[in-house]
Design a protein around this motif. Structure first.
Motif, PDB file in Angstrom:
ATOM      1  N   ILE A 272     -47.464 -46.635-100.403  1.00  0.00           N
ATOM      2  CA  ILE A 272     -48.283 -47.105 -99.280  1.00  0.00           C
ATOM      3  C   ILE A 272     -47.676 -46.530 -98.004  1.00  0.00           C
ATOM      4  O   ILE A 272     -46.795 -47.139 -97.402  1.00  0.00           O
ATOM      5  N   PRO A 273     -48.143 -45.352 -97.607  1.00  0.00           N
ATOM      6  CA  PRO A 273     -47.525 -44.718 -96.443  1.00  0.00           C
ATOM      7  C   PRO A 273     -47.852 -45.439 -95.137  1.00  0.00           C
ATOM      8  O   PRO A 273     -47.035 -45.458 -94.227  1.00  0.00           O
ATOM      9  N   ARG A 274     -49.058 -46.021 -95.048  1.00  0.00           N
ATOM     10  CA  ARG A 274     -49.459 -46.612 -93.765  1.00  0.00           C
ATOM     11  C   ARG A 274     -50.389 -47.804 -93.980  1.00  0.00           C
ATOM     12  O   ARG A 274     -51.227 -47.804 -94.889  1.00  0.00           O
ATOM     13  N   ILE A 275     -50.231 -48.794 -93.112  1.00  0.00           N
ATOM     14  CA  ILE A 275     -51.161 -49.930 -93.056  1.00  0.00           C
ATOM     15  C   ILE A 275     -51.722 -49.960 -91.642  1.00  0.00           C
ATOM     16  O   ILE A 275     -50.973 -49.856 -90.664  1.00  0.00           O
ATOM     17  N   PHE A 276     -53.053 -50.095 -91.536  1.00  0.00           N
ATOM     18  CA  PHE A 276     -53.704 -50.067 -90.227  1.00  0.00           C
ATOM     19  C   PHE A 276     -54.281 -51.443 -89.908  1.00  0.00           C
ATOM     20  O   PHE A 276     -54.937 -52.065 -90.745  1.00  0.00           O
ATOM     21  N   PHE A 277     -54.053 -51.899 -88.683  1.00  0.00           N
ATOM     22  CA  PHE A 277     -54.502 -53.226 -88.256  1.00  0.00           C
ATOM     23  C   PHE A 277     -55.614 -53.078 -87.221  1.00  0.00           C
ATOM     24  O   PHE A 277     -55.429 -52.429 -86.186  1.00  0.00           O
ATOM     25  N   TYR A 278     -56.767 -53.681 -87.533  1.00  0.00           N
ATOM     26  CA  TYR A 278     -57.941 -53.533 -86.668  1.00  0.00           C
ATOM     27  C   TYR A 278     -58.593 -54.908 -86.450  1.00  0.00           C
ATOM     28  O   TYR A 278     -58.221 -55.887 -87.124  1.00  0.00           O
ATOM     29  N   HIS A 279     -59.582 -54.953 -85.563  1.00  0.00           N
ATOM     30  CA  HIS A 279     -60.207 -56.231 -85.181  1.00  0.00           C
ATOM     31  C   HIS A 279     -59.082 -57.247 -84.851  1.00  0.00           C
ATOM     32  O   HIS A 279     -58.068 -56.869 -84.282  1.00  0.00           O
ATOM     33  N   ASP A 280     -59.254 -58.515 -85.269  1.00  0.00           N
ATOM     34  CA  ASP A 280     -58.202 -59.507 -85.026  1.00  0.00           C
ATOM     35  C   ASP A 280     -56.945 -59.234 -85.860  1.00  0.00           C
ATOM     36  O   ASP A 280     -55.916 -59.897 -85.667  1.00  0.00           O
ATOM     37  N   GLY A 281     -57.019 -58.263 -86.753  1.00  0.00           N
ATOM     38  CA  GLY A 281     -55.842 -57.867 -87.526  1.00  0.00           C
ATOM     39  C   GLY A 281     -54.682 -57.454 -86.643  1.00  0.00           C
ATOM     40  O   GLY A 281     -53.521 -57.542 -87.050  1.00  0.00           O
ATOM     41  N   VAL A 282     -54.987 -57.015 -85.418  1.00  0.00           N
ATOM     42  CA  VAL A 282     -53.903 -56.604 -84.504  1.00  0.00           C
ATOM     43  C   VAL A 282     -52.961 -57.779 -84.208  1.00  0.00           C
ATOM     44  O   VAL A 282     -51.803 -57.561 -83.858  1.00  0.00           O
ATOM     45  N   ASN A 283     -53.449 -58.995 -84.366  1.00  0.00           N
ATOM     46  CA  ASN A 283     -52.605 -60.173 -84.088  1.00  0.00           C
ATOM     47  C   ASN A 283     -51.478 -60.360 -85.113  1.00  0.00           C
ATOM     48  O   ASN A 283     -50.606 -61.199 -84.920  1.00  0.00           O
ATOM     49  N   ASN A 284     -51.510 -59.569 -86.200  1.00  0.00           N
ATOM     50  CA  ASN A 284     -50.398 -59.588 -87.158  1.00  0.00           C
ATOM     51  C   ASN A 284     -49.119 -59.015 -86.557  1.00  0.00           C
ATOM     52  O   ASN A 284     -48.041 -59.198 -87.117  1.00  0.00           O
ATOM     53  N   SER A 285     -49.244 -58.275 -85.451  1.00  0.00           N
ATOM     54  CA  SER A 285     -48.133 -57.442 -84.984  1.00  0.00           C
ATOM     55  C   SER A 285     -47.243 -58.096 -83.941  1.00  0.00           C
ATOM     56  O   SER A 285     -46.200 -57.551 -83.601  1.00  0.00           O
TER      57      SER A 285
ATOM     58  N   ASP B 133     -45.597 -47.197 -92.396  1.00  0.00           N
ATOM     59  CA  ASP B 133     -45.993 -47.030 -91.000  1.00  0.00           C
ATOM     60  C   ASP B 133     -47.028 -48.119 -90.678  1.00  0.00           C
ATOM     61  O   ASP B 133     -48.134 -48.105 -91.234  1.00  0.00           O
ATOM     62  N   LEU B 134     -46.660 -49.078 -89.831  1.00  0.00           N
ATOM     63  CA  LEU B 134     -47.593 -50.156 -89.464  1.00  0.00           C
ATOM     64  C   LEU B 134     -48.264 -49.791 -88.141  1.00  0.00           C
ATOM     65  O   LEU B 134     -47.615 -49.791 -87.092  1.00  0.00           O
TER      66      LEU B 134
END
Lengths: 119, 131
Positions: free
Chosen positions: A34-47, A74-75
């Motif tokens: 799993i080289p990269r995980i992408f956070f979008y929409h409210d998913g950005v709140n994971n960071s 890569d997050l």
């Protein structure tokens, strides 16, 4: 196999990020990359490292950071979605970085599978 | 959108990307933010298809007026998709029928597909992203 993961929901409010985390861990245990995980929409709140869940609950953000550190993942947090929700560089937990949607498209192009976790 | 020309991941690979739009245009942010991904993917010269299904068919409905809910009306973006070489727009017939809509109610030209045709189209894709 190389998997890309897209997380579209915020932590605690929705199970999507828990499921994405468990999927990622299981895939890695099976020998997948799993080289990269992408956070979008409210998913950005994971960071955000500002989150402080109760002691007796999982800490979704630190869990992502540890997974990234242990397995070189890569997050990536979408810049437009992050700015809209007040997520800035100085708030990011270890292992996360802010970048553009092109990083998501690249995952679709380059990896064997792109798996979406959302509502 | 000026930063979207000539994007390239360097691989020269062109994959079939399908974007599955399942939600009403307003009420949640999925349709608006989903469109951003569609436009960027087209800027990477990928083979883009858009599907509108479930409440997603409302995204293309004529006469959307967001004044009363005080949010941005982005419905004109769907008309501009052609300018980004995004011309494969598909709508699920079952979803249209269930909502009493026909092609005449939509702001852009689409191909209306039956369930089995939609399933075949999905099976052809390399990447399916659902919003």
């Amino acid at each position: 196999m190389q998997f890309g993961i897209l997380v579209n929901e915020g932590p605690y409010n929705h199970q999507a990020s828990d499921s994405a985390y468990l999927f990622a861990r299981a895939a890695i245990e099976k020998g997948h990359k799993i080289p990269r995980i992408f956070f979008y929409h409210d998913g950005v709140n994971n960071s955000t490292r500002m989150a402080e869940p109760p002691q007796d609950d999982r800490n979704v953000t630190t869990r992502w950071s540890k997974l990234a550190q242990d397995h070189g993942i890569d997050l990536v947090v979408c810049v437009a979605a992050a700015l809209r929700r007040g997520i800035k560089d100085e708030l990011l937990a270890p292992g996360f970085r802010i970048s553009g949607l092109g990083q998501l498209v690249e995952m679709g192009i380059q990896y064997d599978r792109l798996v979406t976790f959302g509502d | 959108m000026s930063d979207m020309d000539d994007m390239d991941d360097g691989s020269g690979i062109i994959k079939k990307f399908m974007f599955l739009n399942r939600k009403a245009p307003h009420g949640t942010v999925y349709a608006l933010e989903g469109l951003e991904v569609v436009l960027i993917t087209a800027a990477f010269d990928q083979d883009v298809s858009l599907v509108f299904t479930d409440d997603g068919v409302y995204q293309l409905m004529k006469g959307i007026d967001t004044k009363g809910i005080e949010v941005k009306d982005f419905s004109k973006t769907y008309r501009a998709l052609e300018g980004y070489d995004i011309e494969k727009l598909y709508v699920d017939r079952t979803s249209l029928d269930a909502r009493g809509l026909t092609e005449d109610d939509l702001i852009v030209d689409v191909t209306v597909l039956a369930d089995d045709e939609m399933a075949n189209l999905m099976a052809e894709q390399d990447v399916v992203i659902s919003f």
